[in-house]
Design a protein around this motif. Structure first.
Motif, PDB file in Angstrom:
ATOM      1  N   ARG A   1       0.797  -1.230   0.000  1.00 27.18           N
ATOM      2  CA  ARG A   1       0.000   0.000   0.000  1.00 27.18           C
ATOM      3  C   ARG A   1       0.832   1.283   0.000  1.00 27.18           C
ATOM      4  NH1 ARG A   1      -2.414  -3.872   2.639  1.00 27.18           N
ATOM      5  NH2 ARG A   1      -4.506  -4.432   1.953  1.00 27.18           N
ATOM      6  N   ASN A   2       1.978   1.245   0.612  1.00 26.30           N
ATOM      7  CA  ASN A   2       2.783   2.465   0.703  1.00 26.30           C
ATOM      8  C   ASN A   2       3.809   2.463  -0.429  1.00 26.30           C
ATOM      9  OD1 ASN A   2       1.253   2.650   2.944  1.00 26.30           O
ATOM     10  ND2 ASN A   2       2.925   2.737   4.413  1.00 26.30           N
ATOM     11  N   GLY A   3       3.432   3.061  -1.559  1.00 26.73           N
ATOM     12  CA  GLY A   3       4.225   2.941  -2.774  1.00 26.73           C
ATOM     13  C   GLY A   3       5.082   4.127  -3.127  1.00 26.73           C
ATOM     14  N   PHE A   4       5.401   4.962  -2.144  1.00 27.82           N
ATOM     15  CA  PHE A   4       6.339   6.047  -2.401  1.00 27.82           C
ATOM     16  C   PHE A   4       7.711   5.555  -1.969  1.00 27.82           C
ATOM     17  CE2 PHE A   4       8.759   9.865  -1.625  1.00 27.82           C
ATOM     18  CZ  PHE A   4       8.362  10.725  -2.638  1.00 27.82           C
ATOM     19  N   LYS A   5       8.665   5.496  -2.901  1.00 32.04           N
ATOM     20  CA  LYS A   5       9.957   4.862  -2.646  1.00 32.04           C
ATOM     21  C   LYS A   5      10.941   5.859  -2.042  1.00 32.04           C
ATOM     22  CE  LYS A   5       8.514   1.015  -4.465  1.00 32.04           C
ATOM     23  NZ  LYS A   5       8.194  -0.141  -3.639  1.00 32.04           N
ATOM     24  N   SER A   6      11.010   5.894  -0.713  1.00 30.36           N
ATOM     25  CA  SER A   6      11.824   6.895  -0.028  1.00 30.36           C
ATOM     26  C   SER A   6      13.304   6.743  -0.306  1.00 30.36           C
ATOM     27  CB  SER A   6      11.575   6.826   1.483  1.00 30.36           C
ATOM     28  OG  SER A   6      11.971   5.576   2.000  1.00 30.36           O
ATOM     29  N   HIS A   7      13.771   5.506  -0.523  1.00 29.10           N
ATOM     30  CA  HIS A   7      15.206   5.309  -0.716  1.00 29.10           C
ATOM     31  C   HIS A   7      15.704   5.899  -2.038  1.00 29.10           C
ATOM     32  CE1 HIS A   7      13.421   1.915  -2.882  1.00 29.10           C
ATOM     33  NE2 HIS A   7      14.542   1.842  -3.583  1.00 29.10           N
TER      34      HIS A   7
ATOM     35  N   CYS B   1      -2.545  -2.427  -4.282  1.00 33.01           N
ATOM     36  CA  CYS B   1      -1.624  -1.958  -5.319  1.00 33.01           C
ATOM     37  C   CYS B   1      -0.890  -0.733  -4.786  1.00 33.01           C
ATOM     38  CB  CYS B   1      -2.416  -1.610  -6.589  1.00 33.01           C
ATOM     39  SG  CYS B   1      -1.484  -0.756  -7.882  1.00 33.01           S
ATOM     40  N   GLY B   2       0.432  -0.770  -4.830  1.00 36.01           N
ATOM     41  CA  GLY B   2       1.214   0.318  -4.254  1.00 36.01           C
ATOM     42  C   GLY B   2       1.323   1.541  -5.138  1.00 36.01           C
ATOM     43  N   CYS B   3       0.182   2.044  -5.595  1.00 37.43           N
ATOM     44  CA  CYS B   3       0.175   3.200  -6.499  1.00 37.43           C
ATOM     45  C   CYS B   3      -0.390   4.437  -5.816  1.00 37.43           C
ATOM     46  CB  CYS B   3      -0.611   2.871  -7.769  1.00 37.43           C
ATOM     47  SG  CYS B   3      -2.353   2.482  -7.474  1.00 37.43           S
ATOM     48  N   CYS B   4      -0.080   4.590  -4.536  1.00 44.85           N
ATOM     49  CA  CYS B   4      -0.514   5.787  -3.817  1.00 44.85           C
ATOM     50  C   CYS B   4      -0.085   7.056  -4.539  1.00 44.85           C
ATOM     51  CB  CYS B   4       0.041   5.767  -2.400  1.00 44.85           C
ATOM     52  SG  CYS B   4       1.845   5.618  -2.335  1.00 44.85           S
ATOM     53  N   TRP B   5       1.083   7.001  -5.178  1.00 39.08           N
ATOM     54  CA  TRP B   5       1.612   8.153  -5.921  1.00 39.08           C
ATOM     55  C   TRP B   5       0.631   8.619  -7.000  1.00 39.08           C
ATOM     56  CZ3 TRP B   5       2.297   7.310 -11.166  1.00 39.08           C
ATOM     57  CH2 TRP B   5       2.277   5.964 -11.572  1.00 39.08           C
TER      58      TRP B   5
ATOM     59  N   GLY C   1       5.245   1.233  -7.116  1.00 38.08           N
ATOM     60  CA  GLY C   1       5.621   2.522  -6.546  1.00 38.08           C
ATOM     61  C   GLY C   1       5.957   3.573  -7.580  1.00 38.08           C
ATOM     62  N   GLY C   2       6.030   4.813  -7.128  1.00 42.63           N
ATOM     63  CA  GLY C   2       6.344   5.918  -8.023  1.00 42.63           C
ATOM     64  C   GLY C   2       6.359   7.241  -7.286  1.00 42.63           C
ATOM     65  N   TYR C   3       6.315   8.340  -8.076  1.00 44.10           N
ATOM     66  CA  TYR C   3       6.467   9.683  -7.537  1.00 44.10           C
ATOM     67  C   TYR C   3       5.437  10.615  -8.151  1.00 44.10           C
ATOM     68  CZ  TYR C   3      10.903   7.535  -6.453  1.00 44.10           C
ATOM     69  OH  TYR C   3      11.850   6.667  -6.007  1.00 44.10           O
TER      70      TYR C   3
ATOM     71  N   HIS D   1       4.633   6.975   1.508  1.00 41.03           N
ATOM     72  CA  HIS D   1       3.227   6.998   1.103  1.00 41.03           C
ATOM     73  C   HIS D   1       2.861   8.365   0.538  1.00 41.03           C
ATOM     74  CE1 HIS D   1      -0.846   5.657   0.888  1.00 41.03           C
ATOM     75  NE2 HIS D   1      -1.295   6.427   1.860  1.00 41.03           N
ATOM     76  N   GLY D   2       2.191   8.364  -0.618  1.00 41.43           N
ATOM     77  CA  GLY D   2       1.727   9.590  -1.232  1.00 41.43           C
ATOM     78  C   GLY D   2       0.265   9.844  -0.914  1.00 41.43           C
TER      79      GLY D   2
END
Length: 346
Positions: free
Chosen positions: A103-109, A149-153, A194-196, A289-290
């Motif tokens: 669920r948390n698809g903002f890739k901080s790294h 789906c980790g597409c919160c972005w 994930g994405g931005y 997470h976005g």
């Protein structure tokens, strides 16, 4: 000769054993009743959320996790002197690790590789309202649900785009997250992986807009880009800007003028089970997470907050929203909300 002390010893030891046995039985019975009650709660919860497990072993595993989570939630609510409450929601049979992953698809790294733009058109705004709620001004569509789906972005970027389109045209249109998931795949955006938000804005600009949710509906899985639907544009943007980093005052200026995409650290159990009130943490600044800041204000006790639209359905939080403490004693803001904020322009 048997002394009185020895008589007492002979009498008291059996009595103590008897009392201990009775206490054990009472405790055991109490635990059995509690477990039975928890099983009943789990069955009711399963019925409410339509949960079906593949076998009895999986059901027992999920019950144990459910039980641990319910105990955590109730202990927190009974003991913690906090301005927010937790609740048993649709994520109650998931460990925190299981909950976060899809669920948390903002890739901080990888966020350090994001190029930040320099213009900030709200820099010279000198006065802002004390409270803002873009839901009341026709700039926020109903709460959506990204599922597993980790597409919160995509949901964050779409909500901000819907907002500026509604403000500039007076027409609120629900736009397609699935189009971003399927078609925005050439940069750092990777659908459910994930994405931005800034990359999503770039795609919308280059594609000359997005289709509607109705025409390109959400599936919750990575799919093949539908070129025919991608070519239809219900709304567009001409650019985007980044809010100066680690600056809640700048973020307030932006949110006073439009909904803003923000990245936060939503990894904690407190966020997983947030139910109501002004969330004050605990959380870090590992952005994962976005979401979308759609307003701000202050609670009755004076606690300042950001009004944040999430994408986990209406069963989570305050009908899909969370109020997060604002103006905290940290440059990054609570959960890093002021670290990577951006908004589209028209």
């Amino acid at each position: 000769m048997v002394t009185k002390n020895n008589q007492f010893h002979h009498i008291s030891m059996p009595l103590l054993f008897c009392l201990a046995f009775l206490a054990f039985q009472v405790t055991s019975r109490t635990l059995q009743l509690q477990d039975a009650s928890m099983h009943e709660r789990h069955e009711q919860w399963m019925a409410r959320y339509g949960k079906v497990y593949k076998n009895s072993q999986e059901k027992e595993k999920r019950f144990r996790i459910f039980k641990d989570n319910v105990n955590y939630i109730e202990t927190f609510n009974n003991a913690a002197n906090k301005p927010y409450k937790l609740g048993v929601n649709q994520f109650a049979d998931l460990t925190n690790e299981e909950f976060r992953a899809p669920r948390n698809g903002f890739k901080s790294h990888m966020s350090s590789s994001i190029t930040r733009t320099t213009p900030f058109k709200y820099e010279n705004v000198s006065a802002v309202p004390t409270t803002v709620d873009w839901r009341q001004k026709g700039a926020v569509t109903p709460i959506k649900d990204q599922g597993s789906c980790g597409c919160c972005w995509a949901f964050s970027a779409v909500a901000a785009t819907e907002g500026i389109h509604g403000i500039s045209t007076g027409k609120l249109i629900s736009l397609s997250e699935q189009e971003l998931v399927d078609c925005d795949t050439k940069g750092m955006d990777h659908g459910c992986e994930g994405g931005y938000m800034d990359d999503a804005f770039e795609f919308i600009i280059q594609n000359h807009g997005l289709n509607t949710e109705a025409s390109y509906p959400y599936k919750g899985v990575d799919g093949k880009c539908n070129a025919k639907e991608e070519a239809i544009h219900a709304a567009t943007i001409t650019g985007y800007e980044d809010v100066p980093t680690n600056n809640e005052k700048a973020l307030q200026k932006a949110v006073a003028n439009q909904p803003v995409s923000v990245a936060i650290d939503a990894s904690g159990s407190g966020f997983q089970f947030y139910k109501s009130g002004v969330f004050t943490g605990s959380c870090g600044t590992e952005l994962d997470h976005g979401v979308t800041a759609v307003g701000y204000g202050a609670s009755e006790d004076g606690t300042k907050y950001w009004l944040v639209k999430n994408s986990w359905g209406t069963e989570w939080g305050e009908e899909g929203y969370i109020r997060m403490q604002r103006d905290v004693n940290s440059d990054e803001g609570l959960c890093g909300i002021a670290m990577l904020a951006s908004y589209p322009t028209v």
